[in-house]
Design a protein around this motif. Structure first.
Motif, PDB file in Angstrom:
ATOM      1  N   ARG A 189     104.126 -17.407  61.957  1.00 48.35           N
ATOM      2  CA  ARG A 189     104.102 -16.220  61.084  1.00 48.35           C
ATOM      3  C   ARG A 189     103.132 -15.166  61.605  1.00 48.35           C
ATOM      4  O   ARG A 189     103.239 -14.002  61.237  1.00 48.35           O
ATOM      5  CB  ARG A 189     103.737 -16.612  59.665  1.00 48.35           C
ATOM      6  CG  ARG A 189     102.307 -17.037  59.541  1.00 48.35           C
ATOM      7  CD  ARG A 189     101.941 -17.351  58.139  1.00 48.35           C
ATOM      8  NE  ARG A 189     100.933 -18.411  58.180  1.00 48.35           N
ATOM      9  CZ  ARG A 189     100.579 -19.100  57.161  1.00 48.35           C
ATOM     10  NH1 ARG A 189     101.134 -18.888  56.007  1.00 48.35           N
ATOM     11  NH2 ARG A 189      99.678 -20.021  57.278  1.00 48.35           N
ATOM     12  N   GLU A 190     102.204 -15.557  62.472  1.00 50.97           N
ATOM     13  CA  GLU A 190     101.245 -14.609  63.046  1.00 50.97           C
ATOM     14  C   GLU A 190     101.698 -14.044  64.388  1.00 50.97           C
ATOM     15  O   GLU A 190     101.005 -13.217  64.977  1.00 50.97           O
ATOM     16  CB  GLU A 190      99.880 -15.287  63.193  1.00 50.97           C
ATOM     17  CG  GLU A 190      99.242 -15.621  61.864  1.00 50.97           C
ATOM     18  CD  GLU A 190      97.915 -16.341  61.999  1.00 50.97           C
ATOM     19  OE1 GLU A 190      97.350 -16.389  63.111  1.00 50.97           O
ATOM     20  OE2 GLU A 190      97.447 -16.881  60.975  1.00 50.97           O
ATOM     21  N   SER A 225     103.896 -11.599  65.753  1.00 53.12           N
ATOM     22  CA  SER A 225     104.630 -10.474  65.161  1.00 53.12           C
ATOM     23  C   SER A 225     106.031 -10.295  65.728  1.00 53.12           C
ATOM     24  O   SER A 225     106.946  -9.949  64.983  1.00 53.12           O
ATOM     25  CB  SER A 225     103.822  -9.190  65.260  1.00 53.12           C
ATOM     26  OG  SER A 225     103.591  -8.849  66.597  1.00 53.12           O
ATOM     27  N   ASP A 276     108.029 -12.970  63.787  1.00 58.54           N
ATOM     28  CA  ASP A 276     108.029 -12.766  62.339  1.00 58.54           C
ATOM     29  C   ASP A 276     108.709 -11.454  61.956  1.00 58.54           C
ATOM     30  O   ASP A 276     109.522 -11.421  61.027  1.00 58.54           O
ATOM     31  CB  ASP A 276     106.588 -12.813  61.818  1.00 58.54           C
ATOM     32  CG  ASP A 276     106.507 -13.136  60.343  1.00 58.54           C
ATOM     33  OD1 ASP A 276     107.033 -14.196  59.931  1.00 58.54           O
ATOM     34  OD2 ASP A 276     105.915 -12.344  59.604  1.00 58.54           O
ATOM     35  N   ASP A 277     108.414 -10.375  62.667  1.00 60.15           N
ATOM     36  CA  ASP A 277     109.027  -9.081  62.363  1.00 60.15           C
ATOM     37  C   ASP A 277     110.526  -9.089  62.669  1.00 60.15           C
ATOM     38  O   ASP A 277     111.317  -8.487  61.946  1.00 60.15           O
ATOM     39  CB  ASP A 277     108.343  -7.951  63.125  1.00 60.15           C
ATOM     40  CG  ASP A 277     106.915  -7.711  62.659  1.00 60.15           C
ATOM     41  OD1 ASP A 277     106.524  -8.248  61.599  1.00 60.15           O
ATOM     42  OD2 ASP A 277     106.185  -6.984  63.357  1.00 60.15           O
ATOM     43  N   MET A 321     112.135 -10.826  59.875  1.00 60.55           N
ATOM     44  CA  MET A 321     112.083 -10.002  58.670  1.00 60.55           C
ATOM     45  C   MET A 321     113.221  -8.981  58.664  1.00 60.55           C
ATOM     46  O   MET A 321     113.864  -8.770  57.627  1.00 60.55           O
ATOM     47  CB  MET A 321     110.742  -9.281  58.548  1.00 60.55           C
ATOM     48  CG  MET A 321     110.632  -8.479  57.255  1.00 60.55           C
ATOM     49  SD  MET A 321     109.096  -7.547  57.089  1.00 60.55           S
ATOM     50  CE  MET A 321     109.318  -6.292  58.342  1.00 60.55           C
ATOM     51  N   ARG A 339     106.680 -16.019  51.419  1.00 60.64           N
ATOM     52  CA  ARG A 339     105.805 -15.073  52.102  1.00 60.64           C
ATOM     53  C   ARG A 339     106.618 -13.979  52.777  1.00 60.64           C
ATOM     54  O   ARG A 339     106.286 -12.792  52.691  1.00 60.64           O
ATOM     55  CB  ARG A 339     104.953 -15.811  53.150  1.00 60.64           C
ATOM     56  CG  ARG A 339     103.975 -14.877  53.876  1.00 60.64           C
ATOM     57  CD  ARG A 339     103.443 -15.499  55.150  1.00 60.64           C
ATOM     58  NE  ARG A 339     104.489 -15.807  56.103  1.00 60.64           N
ATOM     59  CZ  ARG A 339     105.043 -14.918  56.938  1.00 60.64           C
ATOM     60  NH1 ARG A 339     104.672 -13.660  56.942  1.00 60.64           N
ATOM     61  NH2 ARG A 339     105.981 -15.292  57.780  1.00 60.64           N
ATOM     62  N   MET A 340     107.727 -14.357  53.402  1.00 60.29           N
ATOM     63  CA  MET A 340     108.582 -13.387  54.091  1.00 60.29           C
ATOM     64  C   MET A 340     109.173 -12.398  53.089  1.00 60.29           C
ATOM     65  O   MET A 340     109.246 -11.193  53.361  1.00 60.29           O
ATOM     66  CB  MET A 340     109.701 -14.094  54.859  1.00 60.29           C
ATOM     67  CG  MET A 340     110.624 -13.152  55.605  1.00 60.29           C
ATOM     68  SD  MET A 340     109.845 -12.191  56.925  1.00 60.29           S
ATOM     69  CE  MET A 340     109.645 -13.443  58.181  1.00 60.29           C
ATOM     70  N   LYS A 396     106.472  -9.970  52.265  1.00 59.28           N
ATOM     71  CA  LYS A 396     106.241  -9.086  53.411  1.00 59.28           C
ATOM     72  C   LYS A 396     107.350  -8.040  53.508  1.00 59.28           C
ATOM     73  O   LYS A 396     107.078  -6.856  53.737  1.00 59.28           O
ATOM     74  CB  LYS A 396     106.180  -9.914  54.696  1.00 59.28           C
ATOM     75  CG  LYS A 396     106.005  -9.097  55.956  1.00 59.28           C
ATOM     76  CD  LYS A 396     105.965  -9.975  57.190  1.00 59.28           C
ATOM     77  CE  LYS A 396     105.931  -9.104  58.441  1.00 59.28           C
ATOM     78  NZ  LYS A 396     105.738  -9.861  59.660  1.00 59.28           N
ATOM     79  N   ILE A 401     106.935  -5.390  50.803  1.00 59.51           N
ATOM     80  CA  ILE A 401     105.858  -4.455  51.163  1.00 59.51           C
ATOM     81  C   ILE A 401     106.345  -3.480  52.233  1.00 59.51           C
ATOM     82  O   ILE A 401     106.122  -2.278  52.151  1.00 59.51           O
ATOM     83  CB  ILE A 401     104.600  -5.219  51.630  1.00 59.51           C
ATOM     84  CG1 ILE A 401     103.959  -5.946  50.445  1.00 59.51           C
ATOM     85  CG2 ILE A 401     103.608  -4.282  52.308  1.00 59.51           C
ATOM     86  CD1 ILE A 401     102.891  -6.955  50.832  1.00 59.51           C
ATOM     87  N   TRP A 402     107.033  -4.002  53.241  1.00 60.47           N
ATOM     88  CA  TRP A 402     107.532  -3.143  54.320  1.00 60.47           C
ATOM     89  C   TRP A 402     108.507  -2.107  53.770  1.00 60.47           C
ATOM     90  O   TRP A 402     108.428  -0.923  54.119  1.00 60.47           O
ATOM     91  CB  TRP A 402     108.186  -3.982  55.416  1.00 60.47           C
ATOM     92  CG  TRP A 402     108.606  -3.160  56.594  1.00 60.47           C
ATOM     93  CD1 TRP A 402     107.820  -2.746  57.635  1.00 60.47           C
ATOM     94  CD2 TRP A 402     109.913  -2.627  56.844  1.00 60.47           C
ATOM     95  NE1 TRP A 402     108.568  -1.992  58.513  1.00 60.47           N
ATOM     96  CE2 TRP A 402     109.854  -1.914  58.050  1.00 60.47           C
ATOM     97  CE3 TRP A 402     111.124  -2.696  56.168  1.00 60.47           C
ATOM     98  CZ2 TRP A 402     110.944  -1.267  58.603  1.00 60.47           C
ATOM     99  CZ3 TRP A 402     112.222  -2.047  56.709  1.00 60.47           C
ATOM    100  CH2 TRP A 402     112.127  -1.345  57.915  1.00 60.47           C
TER     101      TRP A 402
END
Length: 130
Positions: A24-25, A27, A30-31, A34, A89-90, A93, A96-97
């Protein structure tokens, strides 16, 4: 000289392995996931938008290959992708995005408009929609 080399080898072996950060860290991984997750949510809520399943599948496989190249095992990747905690968590995230993009993630019409606009501009979410 032999004593010095032996000492260096022993010290090197005694050092702890450098720990990888959780996926998850990372990017790029994870991005990437997402964007696919947001596109999936949009296609579920917007009748006029369809998924580009082949693109999404190829991207998922590319991200998986990249994670493996970074040293993550199949088990680590599966745990990250299937974890309920990571899914929650995703979702947070992604919300928020979307908010930073001026979209209320709870407003279906705004979400659909964002999807159409992102397709038009060739954005990371629109890439997975048509």
């Amino acid at each position: 000289m032999r004593l010095i080399l032996t000492s260096i080898v022993c010290m090197t072996l005694a050092l702890p392995a450098v720990a990888k950060p959780p996926l998850r860290e990372v990017s790029e991984i994870d991005d990437g996931l997402m964007a696919i997750a947001i596109a999936d949510e949009i296609r579920k809520n917007c009748d006029d938008l369809q998924p580009r399943m082949v693109r999404a599948y190829r991207q998922i496989k590319a991200l998986e290959k990249r994670a493996k190249a970074l040293g993550y095992s199949e088990t680590e990747i599966d745990d990250y992708v299937k974890s309920d905690k990571e899914k929650k968590r995703m979702r947070g995230k992604a919300e928020i995005w979307l908010t930073t993009q001026g979209v209320n993630p709870k407003d279906t019409s705004a979400l659909c408009k964002f999807g159409r606009d992102d397709i038009s501009r060739g954005g990371p979410v629109g890439y997975f929609l048509r």
